[in-house]
Every structure is written in C-alpha cells, then in structure tokens.
Design an enzyme around this catalytic site. Structure first.
Site, PDB file in Angstrom:
ATOM      1  N   HIS A 220       4.620  42.255  35.459  1.00  0.00           N
ATOM      2  CA  HIS A 220       5.841  41.791  36.130  1.00  0.00           C
ATOM      3  C   HIS A 220       6.824  42.941  36.285  1.00  0.00           C
ATOM      4  O   HIS A 220       7.444  43.115  37.344  1.00  0.00           O
ATOM      5  CB  HIS A 220       6.471  40.649  35.334  1.00  0.00           C
ATOM      6  CG  HIS A 220       7.733  40.123  35.937  1.00  0.00           C
ATOM      7  ND1 HIS A 220       8.991  40.569  35.562  1.00  0.00           N
ATOM      8  CD2 HIS A 220       7.953  39.200  36.920  1.00  0.00           C
ATOM      9  CE1 HIS A 220       9.906  39.947  36.276  1.00  0.00           C
ATOM     10  NE2 HIS A 220       9.325  39.105  37.099  1.00  0.00           N
TER      11      HIS A 220
ATOM     12  N   HIS B 269      11.106  41.800  44.997  1.00  0.00           N
ATOM     13  CA  HIS B 269      12.338  41.015  45.082  1.00  0.00           C
ATOM     14  C   HIS B 269      13.100  41.326  46.368  1.00  0.00           C
ATOM     15  O   HIS B 269      12.811  42.290  47.064  1.00  0.00           O
ATOM     16  CB  HIS B 269      13.231  41.306  43.873  1.00  0.00           C
ATOM     17  CG  HIS B 269      12.810  40.568  42.644  1.00  0.00           C
ATOM     18  ND1 HIS B 269      13.287  39.322  42.315  1.00  0.00           N
ATOM     19  CD2 HIS B 269      11.939  40.901  41.665  1.00  0.00           C
ATOM     20  CE1 HIS B 269      12.743  38.927  41.192  1.00  0.00           C
ATOM     21  NE2 HIS B 269      11.914  39.864  40.761  1.00  0.00           N
TER      22      HIS B 269
ATOM     23  N   HIS C  29       5.312  35.621  42.930  1.00  0.00           N
ATOM     24  CA  HIS C  29       5.521  34.899  41.682  1.00  0.00           C
ATOM     25  C   HIS C  29       4.628  33.659  41.587  1.00  0.00           C
ATOM     26  O   HIS C  29       4.232  33.268  40.483  1.00  0.00           O
ATOM     27  CB  HIS C  29       6.996  34.534  41.518  1.00  0.00           C
ATOM     28  CG  HIS C  29       7.842  35.690  41.093  1.00  0.00           C
ATOM     29  ND1 HIS C  29       8.353  36.595  41.983  1.00  0.00           N
ATOM     30  CD2 HIS C  29       8.240  36.107  39.851  1.00  0.00           C
ATOM     31  CE1 HIS C  29       9.040  37.519  41.325  1.00  0.00           C
ATOM     32  NE2 HIS C  29       8.988  37.239  40.034  1.00  0.00           N
TER      33      HIS C  29
ATOM     34  N   HIS D 276      17.784  30.743  41.305  1.00  0.00           N
ATOM     35  CA  HIS D 276      16.797  31.529  40.566  1.00  0.00           C
ATOM     36  C   HIS D 276      17.431  32.601  39.698  1.00  0.00           C
ATOM     37  O   HIS D 276      17.216  32.672  38.487  1.00  0.00           O
ATOM     38  CB  HIS D 276      15.798  32.194  41.529  1.00  0.00           C
ATOM     39  CG  HIS D 276      15.102  33.372  40.924  1.00  0.00           C
ATOM     40  ND1 HIS D 276      15.524  34.677  41.154  1.00  0.00           N
ATOM     41  CD2 HIS D 276      14.079  33.464  40.051  1.00  0.00           C
ATOM     42  CE1 HIS D 276      14.761  35.504  40.472  1.00  0.00           C
ATOM     43  NE2 HIS D 276      13.881  34.799  39.789  1.00  0.00           N
TER      44      HIS D 276
ATOM     45  N   HIS E 261      18.160  33.161  35.240  1.00  0.00           N
ATOM     46  CA  HIS E 261      17.801  34.367  34.487  1.00  0.00           C
ATOM     47  C   HIS E 261      18.993  34.879  33.681  1.00  0.00           C
ATOM     48  O   HIS E 261      18.875  35.163  32.479  1.00  0.00           O
ATOM     49  CB  HIS E 261      17.308  35.454  35.442  1.00  0.00           C
ATOM     50  CG  HIS E 261      15.853  35.381  35.753  1.00  0.00           C
ATOM     51  ND1 HIS E 261      14.886  35.935  34.952  1.00  0.00           N
ATOM     52  CD2 HIS E 261      15.188  34.812  36.797  1.00  0.00           C
ATOM     53  CE1 HIS E 261      13.686  35.726  35.473  1.00  0.00           C
ATOM     54  NE2 HIS E 261      13.843  35.043  36.605  1.00  0.00           N
TER      55      HIS E 261
ATOM     56  N   PHE F 299      14.681  42.560  34.946  1.00  0.00           N
ATOM     57  CA  PHE F 299      13.340  42.459  35.508  1.00  0.00           C
ATOM     58  C   PHE F 299      12.266  43.015  34.581  1.00  0.00           C
ATOM     59  O   PHE F 299      11.192  42.451  34.442  1.00  0.00           O
ATOM     60  CB  PHE F 299      13.257  43.212  36.845  1.00  0.00           C
ATOM     61  CG  PHE F 299      14.033  42.596  37.966  1.00  0.00           C
ATOM     62  CD1 PHE F 299      14.353  41.256  37.961  1.00  0.00           C
ATOM     63  CD2 PHE F 299      14.443  43.370  39.040  1.00  0.00           C
ATOM     64  CE1 PHE F 299      15.068  40.681  39.001  1.00  0.00           C
ATOM     65  CE2 PHE F 299      15.158  42.813  40.093  1.00  0.00           C
ATOM     66  CZ  PHE F 299      15.470  41.464  40.073  1.00  0.00           C
TER      67      PHE F 299
ATOM     68  N   HIS G 242       9.779  29.942  36.222  1.00  0.00           N
ATOM     69  CA  HIS G 242       9.163  30.306  37.493  1.00  0.00           C
ATOM     70  C   HIS G 242       8.169  29.274  37.995  1.00  0.00           C
ATOM     71  O   HIS G 242       7.939  29.187  39.210  1.00  0.00           O
ATOM     72  CB  HIS G 242       8.550  31.699  37.419  1.00  0.00           C
ATOM     73  CG  HIS G 242       9.505  32.746  37.889  1.00  0.00           C
ATOM     74  ND1 HIS G 242       9.698  33.023  39.225  1.00  0.00           N
ATOM     75  CD2 HIS G 242      10.363  33.537  37.211  1.00  0.00           C
ATOM     76  CE1 HIS G 242      10.628  33.957  39.356  1.00  0.00           C
ATOM     77  NE2 HIS G 242      11.045  34.283  38.151  1.00  0.00           N
TER      78      HIS G 242
END
Length: 539
Positions: A113, A133, A142, A270, A274, A295, A308
C-alpha cells in the site's frame, strides 16, 4: 519532498515488443494507459516500502476470474458475532506471523500500500511517479487490494468462504449496536491481532465518528453528528458527484503528472475517516496522525481494511443512485490501466482496471444496511426539506451577489475565509452537469496538508460553520506524502457539482453564484487558484 527525477533500470511486464509499442504510442498519441509496474524491481520508495527480493513465485500472469470460488458475503462489522471475530483475528495473526520474505505478510501488505500510495513506483525515463490517489485509479486499485488481502486470509484460514467485514461508518442509525463508531473488536484487547496502538483517543468506542473534522476531538453530541454525517455524505456523494469524473477523480494517463484532482468521495468522507482515526500525537518514532492518517503506514492498522471494504461498498451504492451518468469511466486509458498484485499464493498477477468493475465476477456481495445519507437523512422525496442556515429573501440575495466581487486569480486564500462570485454560463449544456471548477490549485508549501469547506450564498460562513447546513457545497482534503514528486507544474483541479445544490437553495435561476471558502485543520497555509469558473461535465 521529492523533486523532478528520472529513474532508469526499471522494467515493465510487457516484454520488449510491449515496451516498443508503448514508446510508439507515447510519441504519436496524447494518452496511453498506465502499464503494470514490475514488482519488486520497479521501486524507488523513499520509505523503503519495496517488496521482498528476490521474487520466488511463478512467472507473472494476467488475472483471471475464478468461477469456482464460492460467493463471499461481506458483513457489517458491528453485527458480526464472536465466532466471526475470532476467525478474523486468527487470520490476521497468521498473516502477521508470515516471514518478511513473504509478500503476503502483514508488513509487506502495508508496504505494498505504501509503495503504490506514497509514490514509490517510477517508470523508466519518467519525471513523475505512479499516482494511485487523487485521480480515477483510487477506487479500482483499492478494490483489488482488498480483494487480494481477503484471498490471502482465506488461504491462511483454509476457508474460501471467508470475507472481510466492512466498517459501516456511513450508517447513522441511532439504535444499538451503533455502526458509526469504531467496531469494538479493533480496540478492546491489546493482545488481539486486530489492535493498533497509534489511534486517536477521541476515535475510541463508543465515540461517534465525526466526518467534518481533520483529527482531534469534538464537542458535538451523537445526535448532532448523525445529522451532520448524513448531510455531509449526501453532499459529497449524491449531489456533489453525479458523474464519473466527479466521483472517481480526474483522468490519468501514462506520462501525466497525476494527482490532478481527487473525486469528491476520496476527499471526504474517505480521507476524513483516515484522519479521524490517526493519532495526532503518537509516541515517537511515529509521526503526526500515524497510523491511519499517513499513506505509508495506514495499512498497519487492521481498521484500514474495514474502512476500505466500506469504501468499496459505497462505490456499489453510488451506482444505484438516480442519474444516468453514475457509471464508471469508459475511456480506454481507464479501462486498460494495469496494476500488479501478489495473490494468495504469493504469485504476481497483473490486473486491468476493466477486470475490477464487475463484483459478480469477483465473487463477493455485501450485506444490506440502512443508508439514510442517500436521501440527506430525510424521507425519500423530502431531501430539500432542511432549513437554510442563511435564509435570504430575493432582495437580500441580490444584495449579497452585488456585494461580492468576481473571483480574481490574485486572491490569496489563507487564514480568513474568502467570498467571491462566479458567473454562470449564459447558455446551458443540457447534456452535462453544472460544475464549480477551481483550476491551477497552488499551495505555498506542498509538504503541508490543506483542508477547506465551501459554501454557496453564505458569505458569513467561517471555519466552524456546520457541514449540516444546506449551503455546504463540498470539502477538500490535500494530503502531502513523502514520496510524491514536486507539486508545482501540475494543473490540479477541485470540482463539485452545482445543479442539485442550487435547487435545494431555491437559487437555480440566478445568473451568478456566491462562493465562500474556509480553511480548517491542523495546518493552514496560503492557497491560490488560477481560475474559478462554472463548466459542464459530460463524463
């Protein structure tokens, strides 16, 4: 921050003929699909996220659907029983126990990732790294990362029916068990394989998720949060993203800079989930907002996968919402873009984006859950029956428009909110969606985060103005990350749809709109835009 760089010695999975073909296409056409990275060799990660060398699996192959697999049923995390939790814990424990030489291990899946999402992959003779992204690759990449992680756990558990649960944070139903809190099994036991130490104290259960924040705590009541969360998701996903480009993000082809514009969904909710979960002040050597807020280490937190899988589920819901344009992009550069993953046997597999779009062929389904956000938290047909936060008569609206200057590219957006007006096109494109578009988005310091909220016809809106207001038009989140190439030189855009919002405000017949932006979050810095205009999206 990485600057302009070129990297040699990287290989594609095409072979010589494929490489020659791509070189010819780059020379004679304006766009080429992103080719599959060559793992583990195609790596220049600043964070050392490269995959194990040497590769010990079978020769890389093209992904194929397996019709013999049982259909996996992904359940809502707040409803799964202790037996299901125990199986999930055992699978993650087995994955954590795999050696560092195994690309399926917990650490190496986190690194995979990191590699894709922190720009650790460079193609030969290219200035820019691969960007997953902030563009249309975000959702399909994803999806397949979840797919293969699920298959790895199924292999370790010797159970082809195993499915990852989804953290149903978009479900604001007030009855217990609450869906909009971090599921207890991620946090209740420090000896569990599902526990993670780097989390925001204010995200611990039974605290309700706040989708209008960038980390830290809230003083809002659970009821206030439920109303706000439903309305915010409605704005970001239903009214703000009725087309493929608005939902998935800007197009991205081989040789492009990438990261030219996220879809509204990627920005928020989203990104906000996070940040809400990441620890603003973790113990060193962790950095601010680790783990989920960065990330490079986000996939170290088991809650990442529950989050996710829910992102993937909401993608499926978006396609069922009213509007003929709610479908995936059809451009060949989207459909033919490729990723490379490690499957459940630690073998390399190339996946085309076109292969990610049919869940039936991928053999998984979702448990149905309430989604009141699809109708703004109101009864169907009453989505606009919400009191305005800034009601204005026709005369007051005319005065509001007259008091606002047209947008100027000299405007610096910093600590104070800015208000300006934008002219609507005199002739409407009847086949497109009206979009408020900011282009040439430029930051003083690209290594710092930037977050703002936008409002229509609400010039007194400030940083703390609620996203529950009907005037709220959308949120923007920029997340700097270590591997990204220099931000300068990209025509970055931020876009939100206007049609439904103007109808909700009763201002669809006006020739000008009034826009207010307010920055918020842990860092605030000067921002400028080359142009703000209203366009039509026909994607």
């Amino acid at each position: 921050m990485a600057g302009f760089r070129e990297h040699s010695g990287c290989r594609w999975n095409f072979g010589l003929v494929g490489m020659i073909l791509v070189m010819v296409m780059v020379k004679f056409t304006s766009a080429v699909p992103i080719p599959a990275p060559d793992l583990p060799d195609n790596c220049n990660s600043e964070e050392r996220c490269c995959m194990p060398r040497p590769y010990r699996g079978k020769p890389v192959r093209q992904f194929e659907y397996d019709p013999t697999l049982p259909v996996r049923f992904r359940r809502a995390a707040h409803l799964i029983d202790e037996e299901y939790i125990a199986k999930l814990e055992r699978g993650v424990k087995l994955q954590r126990e795999l050696p560092d030489t195994d690309p399926r291990s917990w650490t190496n899946q986190m690194n995979l990732h990191c590699l894709y999402c922190d720009n650790g992959l460079y193609y030969p003779n290219q200035t820019w790294p691969l960007e997953v992204h902030n563009g249309w690759l975000f959702l399909p990449w994803h999806r397949m990362f979840m797919y293969f992680n699920e298959r790895i756990l199924a292999k370790l558990l010797d159970d082809d029916t195993f499915a990852l649960p989804f953290w149903n944070w978009d479900n604001q139903t007030p009855e217990e068990p609450h869906a909009n809190i971090l599921p207890y099994f991620y946090a209740r036991n420090k000896t569990s394989s599902l526990w993670n130490k780097n989390r925001n104290n204010c995200s611990e259960p039974p605290l309700t998720i706040d989708l209008n924040t960038e980390g830290g705590c809230t003083t809002k009541t659970p009821e206030e949060l439920r109303i706000q969360n439903n309305r915010l998701i409605y704005t970001q996903i239903v009214t703000g993203a009725p087309t493929s480009n608005l939902f998935f993000g800007m197009p991205y082809s081989y040789g492009d800079a990438g990261a030219t514009g996220a879809g509204t969904f990627e920005d928020n909710p989203h990104g906000t989930v996070h940040f809400w979960l990441g620890d603003p002040n973790p113990e060193k050597p962790a950095g601010p907002f680790d783990d989920m807020g960065n990330f490079g280490v986000a996939a170290r937190d088991p809650a990442f996968y529950g989050h996710h899988v829910n992102i993937d589920r909401i993608w499926t819901i978006w396609k069922t919402l009213p509007g003929a344009q709610r479908k995936e992009p059809t451009h060949p550069d989207f459909l033919d873009a490729q990723f490379t993953f490690y499957d459940e046997n630690a073998d390399l597999v190339i996946v085309n984006v076109s292969q990610t779009l049919n869940r039936t062929l991928l053999r998984y389904e979702y448990e149905e859950m309430p989604a009141a956000w699809t109708t703004n938290g109101e009864l169907a047909g009453q989505e606009n029956n919400v009191t305005l936060c800034n009601p204005a008569t026709a005369a007051e609206t005319t005065a509001m428009i007259g008091a606002a200057d047209y947008f100027s590219p000299d405007t610096v957006f910093f600590k104070d909110p800015i208000t300006f007006r934008v002219a609507r096109p005199a002739v409407r494109n009847s086949t497109g969606v009206e979009v408020l578009e900011f282009s040439g988005v430029d930051f003083a310091e690209p290594s710092m985060q930037v977050h703002w909220r936008s409002y229509l016809f609400y010039p007194t809106a400030v940083t703390g103005t609620s996203a529950a207001c009907p005037e709220f038009a959308g949120a923007y989140n920029y997340v700097a990350h270590p591997g990204m190439a220099i931000f300068k030189g990209r025509n970055r855009k931020w876009r939100v749809a206007l049609d439904s919002k103007l109808v909700a405000l009763g201002k669809q017949n006006l020739s000008d709109i009034v826009v207010t932006l307010a920055q918020f979050g842990p860092t605030i810095q000067p921002v400028q835009f080359a142009k703000v205009e209203i366009t039509y999206d026909t994607s």
